[in-house]
Design an enzyme around this catalytic site. Structure first.
Site, PDB file in Angstrom:
ATOM      1  CG  ASP A  13      -5.124   0.656  -4.411  1.00  0.00           C
ATOM      2  OD1 ASP A  13      -4.968   1.853  -4.126  1.00  0.00           O
ATOM      3  OD2 ASP A  13      -5.443   0.281  -5.551  1.00  0.00           O
ATOM      4  CB  SER A  14      -9.092   2.842  -3.787  1.00  0.00           C
ATOM      5  OG  SER A  14      -8.315   2.894  -4.971  1.00  0.00           O
ATOM      6  CB  CYS A  76      -3.633   3.557  -1.909  1.00  0.00           C
ATOM      7  SG  CYS A  76      -4.750   4.826  -2.485  1.00  0.00           S
ATOM      8  CD  GLU A 155     -10.246  -1.003  -9.897  1.00  0.00           C
ATOM      9  OE1 GLU A 155     -11.030  -1.941  -9.700  1.00  0.00           O
ATOM     10  OE2 GLU A 155      -9.190  -0.849  -9.252  1.00  0.00           O
ATOM     11  CB  CYS A 187      -1.968   6.362  -9.505  1.00  0.00           C
ATOM     12  SG  CYS A 187      -3.488   5.405  -9.290  1.00  0.00           S
ATOM     13  CG  HIS A 189      -5.469   1.755 -10.157  1.00  0.00           C
ATOM     14  ND1 HIS A 189      -5.516   2.108  -8.839  1.00  0.00           N
ATOM     15  CD2 HIS A 189      -6.564   0.988 -10.385  1.00  0.00           C
ATOM     16  CE1 HIS A 189      -6.611   1.588  -8.290  1.00  0.00           C
ATOM     17  NE2 HIS A 189      -7.256   0.908  -9.202  1.00  0.00           N
TER      18      HIS A 189
HETATM   19  N1  DGL Z   1      -4.388   3.297  -6.647  1.00  0.00           N
HETATM   20  C1  DGL Z   1      -4.640   4.482  -5.952  1.00  0.00           C
HETATM   21  C2  DGL Z   1      -3.436   5.385  -5.840  1.00  0.00           C
HETATM   22  O1  DGL Z   1      -2.327   4.906  -5.890  1.00  0.00           O
HETATM   23  C3  DGL Z   1      -5.879   5.265  -6.104  1.00  0.00           C
HETATM   24  C4  DGL Z   1      -6.843   5.136  -7.179  1.00  0.00           C
HETATM   25  C5  DGL Z   1      -8.131   5.813  -6.771  1.00  0.00           C
HETATM   26  O2  DGL Z   1      -8.837   5.216  -5.967  1.00  0.00           O
HETATM   27  O3  DGL Z   1      -8.391   6.947  -7.220  1.00  0.00           O
HETATM   28  O4  DGL Z   1      -3.571   6.561  -5.658  1.00  0.00           O
END
Ligand code: DGL
Length: 268
Positions: A13-14, A76, A155, A187, A189
């Site tokens: 993931d990022s 991600c 984060e 997402c 996150h």
């Molecule tokens: N967690 C990531 C996603 O599912 C991306 C968050 C990001 O880097 O903008 O899209």
């Protein structure tokens, strides 16, 4: 056909979002080595162009390939939205993204066929979820809104309290007005904020994320060791210290190793 026995899983993931997928897999599988990469130096992906997202994704994949992975999980949504067809075509390793899994689940649980999605700007504008849902359910109506501020909140570990609730409310209100019965957390996150999101949307709306559908898909497609301890190695592209603390919190458990890596060495 005999199913392949899986020992090594690569996930990226990022940043910390993919830990929500890793957590689910660690809790339900045994004897597996997990290699998790968080591209923390270049986060967020969700505000970047498709070219940049694909370029970063390929470097992540090149790094994880050095770990002899049996399966790759693109944990991600943003990277899945732009890179999955390419990866599926060009990688020998089986690769799974998170969008189809989430779309499938949402279609199966929605009764009113009115589905909401929040995600990064890049994910929402890619239309990947909207298209995946329409493929499965022609009569479904889809309402989406980008929710970019949720990524930095996660984060920072700011996942509940008045600030988090207000930000969630700002993004979700226009979708709630469309009388949805299901909301996709598009997402990886966002599941970290599930309690806060649940409080804002109320009990009647079903929240869907990709972690459980990915686990179910893997269990249907592969065999896993019946016993043995899992091992988790985490790699990050920026300072490991804060990420280590965040990881313990999000994984609700510890890991075996955290290391900084330089992805410029893994350019295609
Ligand atoms: N967690 C990531 C996603 O599912 C991306 C968050 C990001 O880097 O903008 O899209």
């Amino acid at each position: 056909m005999t199913k392949k026995l899986i020992y090594n899983i690569g996930i990226f993931d990022s940043g910390a979002g993919g830990l929500t997928v890793l957590k689910k897999l660690r809790q339900n599988l045994k004897g597996v080595n997990f290699f998790y990469l968080g591209d923390t130096a270049r986060l967020p992906y969700g505000t970047k162009s498709s070219e940049t997202i694909v370029n970063y994704t390929l470097q992540n994949v090149n790094f994880l390939k050095t770990k002899n992975i049996d399966i790759l999980i693109v944990a991600c949504n943003t990277a899945s939205a732009y890179s999955l067809p390419y990866l599926k075509k060009n990688l020998k390793t089986p690769v799974y993204g998170v969008i189809k899994a989430g779309a499938n689940k949402a279609v199966s649980v929605s009764k009113s066929k009115r589905i909401g999605i929040i995600g990064t700007r890049a994910t929402i504008y890619s239309n990947a979820y909207q298209e995946a849902i329409k493929m499965l359910c022609k009569d479904c109506e889809v309402f989406s809104n980008p929710a970019p501020l949720l990524v930095p909140l996660v984060e920072e570990g700011l996942v509940d309290g008045i600030i988090a609730e207000n930000v969630v409310n700002m993004y979700i209100k226009p979708i709630l007005e469309k009388k949805i019965d299901t909301l996709i957390l598009g997402c990886t996150h966002y599941p970290v904020m599930k309690k806060t999101i649940g409080k804002v949307v109320g009990e009647k709306i079903k929240l869907v994320d990709s972690a459980t559908p990915i686990l179910e898909k893997l269990k249907r497609s592969f065999k896993f060791p019946k016993e043995g301890d899992n091992r988790t190695e985490i790699y990050v592209t920026d300072y490991p210290e804060n990420f280590g603390k965040l990881s313990e919190r999000f994984l609700e458990g510890n890991f075996d190793k955290i290391e900084h890596i330089d992805l410029t060495k893994y350019r295609s």
